[in-house]
Each structure stands twice: as C-alpha cells, then as structure tokens.
Design an enzyme around this catalytic site. Structure first.
Site, PDB file in Angstrom:
ATOM      1  CE  LYS A 271      -3.962  -1.837   2.625  1.00 22.81           C
ATOM      2  NZ  LYS A 271      -4.985  -1.669   1.583  1.00 22.81           N
ATOM      3  NE  ARG A 345     -10.916  -9.898  -2.051  1.00 27.73           N
ATOM      4  CZ  ARG A 345     -11.244  -8.992  -2.964  1.00 27.73           C
ATOM      5  NH1 ARG A 345     -11.518  -9.366  -4.200  1.00 27.73           N
ATOM      6  NH2 ARG A 345     -11.302  -7.715  -2.653  1.00 27.73           N
TER       7      ARG A 345
END
Ligand code: BES
Ligand code: MN
Ligand code: ZN
Length: 495
Positions: A271, A345
């Site tokens: 990120k 996920r």
C-alpha cells in the site's frame, strides 16, 4: 500480562430523592418535554435555581432543540453541581431517542459524576446505556492515563429494581462494544495475532468455550488461502473459535466469522505510505465478533452462537506470497493471487469453510473491513450488506435499524461472479476496479455451501471513523455489536 480493558462508567439506579438534588456533585440532568413541560424533579430544580428552567422555556430556548438534545447551564446558582444539563425529551420517548439523549449527556460527562433525574421517563435504561456508550476513551497507550476513575452515573427512576433488570443486558452489550473498540484502537505492535488470541482465550472466564487453531493444524486442514496471507509475517497465523451454547442443546448455531488482519501493509502489492497507519483497524471484523460473543456471554443469551476469527498479519518479506502465486483453499478450490492486498477474502474463505464443516450452522454472518470501494459507495454512515437469503438479510437490516447502526443492502449476481475468472486457477482473488465490493462478496460466496443462509458485512467504512458516530466518540465505533446482539435476540430468544 493483563488486558487493559476500558471500564464502563459505573451506573446506579436509585429512587428519586428530591432533597439530594441541591447537594449533588458534578453534573445534574433534568428533562423538559419539547412543548416545555417540566416534570416533578425539573420543577424542584427550577425552584432551587430561582426559576431558571421556567425562564429557559418562556424565552424560547427549546424552539431550536430536537428531541434528545441538551442545553447546559454552567455553575447554576442554587445547586452545588458544576453544570445543569437540560434535556429535551418526551417522557415516553422510544428506546433509540432515549439513548440519543444519553449519548448527548455522555459526551458532556467526561469523568464527572452525573445525577440523572429520570423518574418520569419510560426508558431510563436505554438512556443510561447511551451515557455509558458515549463516555468511552481509549487510554491504554498513554504513559500517563487519567488516574481519576470515571464518575458514577446515578439515575433516579420510579422503579429501581425493574430498571436494573432492564438495564443489565443493555450494559452487557455496552461491555461488548467497549471490547470491540479497545481491540480496534490497539496498534499492531501491541495487538499481535498472539495477543488477540490471548484476549479471546481470557473470555473463557465468562463461560465461553475457546479453542485456538495453530498453523500446524491449519496446514493439516489444507487452509492454503489463509496461510498464504500470514506467511510473510513474524507473527504466527491463528484461528480463534468461541462457542456460546446458551440455547437448546442440539440446535444448529449461528456462525459469526471475522476478518482479523492485525495489520495490512498490502503485502508485496504494498500500500502507499500515506494513511497506511489506519490499517491497524483491519482486524475490525474479528473485533466485532469477539465483542458480540462477550456481550452474549455477559448477558447469558439463550442462543447457540459460535464466533470464529482468522488472525493474520499481511507483511511483505522474503517469505511473503507473490502476485501470481496460486494457493489452494480448504474447500479445495485454487486461487490465483493477483493482488496480495486483496487478502481479507483469502482469510475468510478458509475460516468460513471451516465454520460450515465443523458446525453445520443454521446461518453464517461474516464481518470484514474488506474493501476501500465500499467507502466510495456508502461512506462512513452505512456498512455494505450482501446476502444470499432475503429473510435473514431483512431480519438483520431491521435489527441494525432498531439499534441505529447504518446498513445498506448491495446487489450480487452471476455477471459480477464472472469477473473472478482466472486463466490458470479456479478463480483469481480480484475482479478489477468496477464493483470492487461486490466482486469481493462474490468471491466469498464461492465458499458458502448450498442452502446456508449467509450475510457478508463490509465494515471498512464504519469500523473506525474520523467524526463522532451515533453512539460513541470518533475512532473505533464498535459498529455491529448491537445489531448482531439484537438479531440473535430476535431470531433465537423470542424478544
Ligand atoms: N483492508 C483493506 C480494505 C480497507 C480499505 C479497509 C480502507 C479499511 C479502509 C483490504 O484488504 C484491501 O486492501 N482491499 C483492496 C482490494 C483491492 C486490492 C482489490 C482495496 O480495497 O483497495
Ligand atoms: Mn488489503
Ligand atoms: Zn485488508
């Protein structure tokens, strides 16, 4: 090590003692109806303050006030208290409005003791819950935390015994909310996967059964998706399982599943630096599951509920998963990891599969700070709700509305699912920029068994907020604990 849990302000319900008002320390709260009626204790306060309340009403001070709002008279003559809080509220205000008034008082309270003259209100317990919920401050990481205890909340009511009984479960839920807020507020060097698991294990003292799955066992179970997320970190991956079987023996439980990424750097798909510190809250889903289980245990819910959280840290390193790696889930499906930042996920896929294999739940609800896209869609007001089952979904939406926790249903469908097609594996872990929150939900749905009613809650926008949410200070909100607690009560306890 002991757990630095933020305590609730102590709450006491007493009979109304008109003669004690003048000498009360800290703050005194009185109630005036929107059309300017003073109740019995307000009339006494009015007399003590030489008619200040009546003057407020006559001069139109209530005109710009909404129900649940407060105006303060500072250092009121005739009272020893340093402030008189005048609350605009109907005597028969509903639970949410009463709580809103409490929240307004809780904001002013800080560490002061408060005397709340609520003897003529219908819902003093909800009001007390509001005060307690709002008067939260995370201080565990200050070297000099405030030493004065949070001042007592004394609520004068018409029937103290009955109110105490009504308030007990509400305060139990507030404790759950505080646990969630503490966990979400903690930085990642303090709340490691190991420390998170330890705090959950501590809840055995409340009667929860807790089991921790370690990496070796998860390997045996074939949890290649979850393990691929944590393999770049020095902190070991874990799953914590909490069982609360307070309902009918043999009844299938509801399963709550939480994403517990204690820090999300993005992994090799790193990120940007700006704002990365916020990813300390990426365990928010797990935090809500832990807080809800605490609330259920504390109020001894007559329901069977299991909570499972996947605790991992997503770090870049020589052992981290690479973009392009293909991993195999416990279910057996293979996943091409296009972006290591779509890690939540992967964690949930294996925990959800394990939950269904182990417990054959009657329903499953997962919570996760899953996508930035849900913040673009819904902002910080409402969580995204995705479901394969209208009745369960509608029940949840009603529960969230009743608790004042924002929630909005999002669509799902075949066409979105196709965006997850991979050239070399059964699926890829991202579907591209369009509909990013929906493709994430579609990914999760591939790990929901046929016939299992399921809800996915994307709480990326609501778990931690930069301005005051409805029932707490800015920061970690504890969003979802109250809605899930109510759903459990409605679904299993016939409330
Ligand atoms: N933890 C983040 C999502 C998030 C973003 C939570 C902002 C709270 C605030 C999640 O793991 C993530 O990085 N998602 C990616 C997915 C993308 C790579 C498909 C995102 O939303 O950008
Ligand atoms: Mn991520
Ligand atoms: Zn994440």
């Amino acid at each position: 090590m002991t757990t630095p849990a933020t305590p609730l302000a102590p709450v006491r319900f007493t009979d109304l003692d008109l003669d004690a008002i003048a000498g009360a320390k800290g703050r005194v709260a009185v109630f005036v109806t929107p059309d300017g009626k003073l109740d019995k204790p307000a009339r006494r306060v009015n007399r003590l303050t030489k008619g200040a309340l009546a003057r407020m009403v006559e001069e139109g001070a209530l005109k710009d006030m909404k129900e649940g709002e407060v105006k303060t008279l500072a250092w009121p003559g005739g009272l020893e208290a340093k402030a008189l809080d005048v609350v605009c509220l109907e005597r028969n205000a509903d639970a949410l409005t009463a709580r809103k008034a409490g929240v307004a008082l809780g904001k002013l309270k800080e560490r002061d003791p408060v005397l709340v003259l609520a003897s003529q209100l219908r819902r003093p317990a909800d009001l007390a819950q509001g005060i307690v919920l709002r008067a939260y401050e995370f201080e565990a990481r200050k070297s000099k935390p405030k030493t004065d205890e949070p001042g007592e909340v004394t609520v004068a009511v018409s029937d103290p015994d009955a109110t105490r009984e009504t308030a007990a479960p509400l305060l139990a839920v507030a404790e759950g909310v505080f646990m969630t807020r503490d966990l979400v507020s903690e930085p990642a060097n303090h709340l490691t996967t190991t420390e998170f698991a330890r705090r959950i294990k501590e809840m055995e003292s409340l009667g929860l059964k807790v089991k921790i799955l370690e990496e070796a066992e998860m390997e045996k179970l074939g949890m290649g998706c979850l393990l691929s997320v944590g393999q770049g970190s020095a902190s070991p991956s874990k799953i914590a399982v909490m069982e609360w079987m307070g309902g009918t023996e043999g009844d299938a439980p509801l399963a709550l599943v939480g994403k517990g990424v204690v820090f999300d750097t993005g992994g090799i798909s790193l990120k940007p630096a700006s704002g990365m510190e916020d990813m300390t809250m990426d365990m928010g889903g797990a935090g809500v599951v832990a807080g809800t289980m605490r609330a259920l245990a504390k109020r001894k819910a007559k329901a069977n509920v299991v909570g499972l959280v996947g605790l991992v840290e997503n770090m870049p390193s020589g052992t981290a998963t690479r973009p392009g790696d293909v991993v195999t889930s416990m279910k057996g499906d293979t996943v091409e990891v296009i972006n290591t930042d779509a890690e939540g996920r992967l964690v949930l896929a294996d925990v959800m599969w394990y939950a269904q294999e182990t417990y054959k739940p009657s329903g499953m609800i997962d919570l996760a700070t899953l996508t930035g896209a849900i913040i673009i869609g819904l902002g910080h007001e409402k969580a995204g709700v995705f479901s394969n089952d209208d009745p369960l979904c509608n029940k949840f939406l009603r529960a969230a509305e009743a608790e004042g926790e924002g929630a909005w249903r999002m669509p799902m469908g075949e066409a979105y699912d196709e965006m997850l097609k991979s050239e070399i594996a059964d699926m890829k872990n991202v579907g591209g920029r369009p509909a990013g929150s929906i493709t994430a939900a579609q990914f999760l749905q591939r790990f929901v068994k046929e016939g299992c009613p399921w809800i996915h809650l994307d709480i990326a926008g609501v778990a931690s907020v930069k301005s005051d949410p409805p029932h707490g200070p800015k920061g970690a909100s504890g969003w979802g604990v109250m809605a899930l607690n109510r759903l459990v009560a409605d679904q299993f306890e016939g409330d």
